[in-house]
Design an enzyme around this catalytic site. Structure first.
Site, short mmCIF file in Angstrom:
data_model
loop_
_atom_site.label_atom_id
_atom_site.label_comp_id
_atom_site.label_asym_id
_atom_site.label_seq_id
_atom_site.Cartn_x
_atom_site.Cartn_y
_atom_site.Cartn_z
N SER A 283 75.12 51.42 37.97
CA SER A 283 74.16 50.39 38.40
C SER A 283 73.51 50.63 39.75
O SER A 283 72.62 49.86 40.13
CB SER A 283 74.84 49.02 38.41
OG SER A 283 74.85 48.51 37.11
N TYR B 208 75.09 38.08 36.66
CA TYR B 208 74.71 39.48 36.49
C TYR B 208 74.43 39.79 35.03
O TYR B 208 75.25 39.51 34.16
CB TYR B 208 75.86 40.35 37.00
CG TYR B 208 75.54 41.80 37.24
CD1 TYR B 208 75.24 42.26 38.51
CD2 TYR B 208 75.57 42.72 36.20
CE1 TYR B 208 74.98 43.60 38.74
CE2 TYR B 208 75.30 44.06 36.43
CZ TYR B 208 75.01 44.49 37.69
OH TYR B 208 74.74 45.82 37.93
N SER B 209 73.28 40.38 34.75
CA SER B 209 72.93 40.77 33.39
C SER B 209 72.10 42.04 33.42
O SER B 209 71.02 42.08 34.02
CB SER B 209 72.15 39.65 32.68
OG SER B 209 71.68 40.09 31.42
N ASN B 210 72.60 43.07 32.77
CA ASN B 210 71.87 44.33 32.70
C ASN B 210 70.52 44.18 32.00
O ASN B 210 69.59 44.96 32.23
CB ASN B 210 72.72 45.37 31.97
CG ASN B 210 73.92 45.80 32.79
OD1 ASN B 210 73.78 46.44 33.81
ND2 ASN B 210 75.10 45.44 32.33
N GLY C 60 78.25 50.84 41.02
CA GLY C 60 78.02 50.96 39.59
C GLY C 60 79.21 51.52 38.84
O GLY C 60 80.02 52.26 39.39
#
Length: 385
Positions: free
Chosen positions: A102, A198-200, A339
């Site tokens: 990330s 949090y969301s990809n 990440g």
């Protein structure tokens, strides 16, 4: 892929469990010194706290740990511990390449903010302005979500990662819109702008916006605007279908439910894409975050927006636009991201005074306490001035 705390790359519904003792049983510690001046006689006799921290991570079961620490004058010291290949016992390559997960998000956020500065994207414009009709259903509505909310994880969009297994990450190619489709099968988490989560999915959409606005692949925009601009010679966005890591690297591993460590180095990282696909080194990440804070990548107005944060629950961390701040035990904060992607975890960042440190390990820790121990080594490195 695993459950997010606040800055992993790809999420999963469960955090990995089991022990990492297999790595510790064969690990040997190594430390290499970079361009720093030789230590004084008194300093040479003191235990190096960063090396001690890496050694402890290996004793806890990490196959390998790497670190690069940079001072305000640009001089660096590199460290390794453990083994780079459990099958052969090969040494960990100094400043080896790793999948940086990330941290990719910060690169993407920089590109978006550069386009904001150029008048091509508006932070408070809706997602629908650039991707009309793409985000719809189950309370998810691109007409009500702004670009700013994507970058800050305040959109309420669901996470796709929990629906993709580590084996799928390793072997399956995903188009970015596949990832969006997976996410939109779930209900929205909350009304946009009311919470942080949090969301990809947010960054996959941000990457698609970059492509729509520029008419060029996201990887090319990152390379042109950031990687080549800063001379990051060991950082790149793997091409579709590229499962390799180009330069010397430690192998990455996954902890199986039995506690066995299985190698997961050669994976297809497309499940990460704009949320976590890139490869780099600790030293390149230090250079990137230092240059970002120095204003070498963004105009002052956009950098200020990036550093405008919201709290991340009760963790003490704060999240801006693809950039996080965390408190240091010695006072002040450092700015970075971090990440995880199957096989690797990275943590680190830089301070406004020009100190930078990045730590990489070659498996995702079995629980959040393992990640906290990696973060503690970052704190040690940035506080040993």
């Amino acid at each position: 892929m695993r459950e997010q705390t606040w800055h992993g790359p790809l999420a999963s519904t469960k955090r990995r469990r089991g022990v990492l003792a297999a790595a510790a049983a064969v690990a040997v510690a190594v430390m290499t010194t970079g361009a720093l001046a030789p230590p004084t006689a008194s300093a040479a006799t003191r235990p190096d706290t960063v090396q001690q921290g890496l050694n402890a991570l290996v004793r806890d079961g990490q196959p390998a740990a790497l670190a690069t620490v940079q001072g305000p004058d640009g001089r660096t010291r590199t460290y390794t511990a453990g083994v780079g290949d459990l099958a052969t016992g090969a040494q960990v390559p100094r400043d080896g390449q790793v999948r940086m997960g990330s941290n990719t998000k910060t690169f993407v956020a920089v590109v978006v903010l550069q386009l904001v500065g150029e008048g091509k994207i508006a932070l408070d414009a809706s997602v629908d302005t650039y991707l009309p009709g793409l985000v719809r259903g189950k309370g998810n509505d691109g007409r009500r979500i702004t670009v700013r909310q994507l970058l800050q994880h305040t959109s309420g969009l669901p996470e796709y990662g929990g629906h993709i297994s580590d084996d799928e990450i390793a072997h399956r190619y995903f188009e970015p819109r596949d990832l969006v489709d997976i996410a939109l099968k779930e209900k929205a988490g909350f009304r946009p702008g009311t919470k942080w989560s949090y969301s990809n999915t947010n960054y996959v959409l941000a990457g698609l916006i970059v492509q729509k606005v520029t008419g060029r692949p996201l990887a090319e925009e990152i390379d042109r605007r950031v990687v080549r601009h800063l001379g990051l010679r060991h950082t790149y966005f793997p091409a579709p279908g590229d499962r390799t890591i180009r330069e010397p690297h430690p192998k990455g591993y996954r902890v199986m439910p039995t506690g066995e460590l299985r190698e997961y180095t050669g994976i297809d990282p497309s499940a990460g894409w704009a949320a976590g696909q890139m490869i780099s080194t600790d030293s390149d990440l230090n250079r990137f975050f230092t240059a970002l804070l120095d204003g070498d990548l963004l105009p002052a107005a956009q950098l200020a927006q990036m550093r405008t944060t919201v709290p991340v629950g009760d963790t003490g961390a704060h999240y801006g636009l693809g950039l996080m701040s965390r408190k240091l035990s010695c006072g002040g904060v450092y700015w970075g991201h971090g990440g995880d992607i199957v096989g690797y975890e990275t943590r680190g960042g830089a301070t406004d005074e020009g100190y930078a440190a990045n730590i990489s390990v070659t498996s995702i820790p079995a629980d959040i306490s393992g990640t906290r121990r990696v973060e503690a080594v970052v704190d040690t490195a940035l506080c040993r001035r």
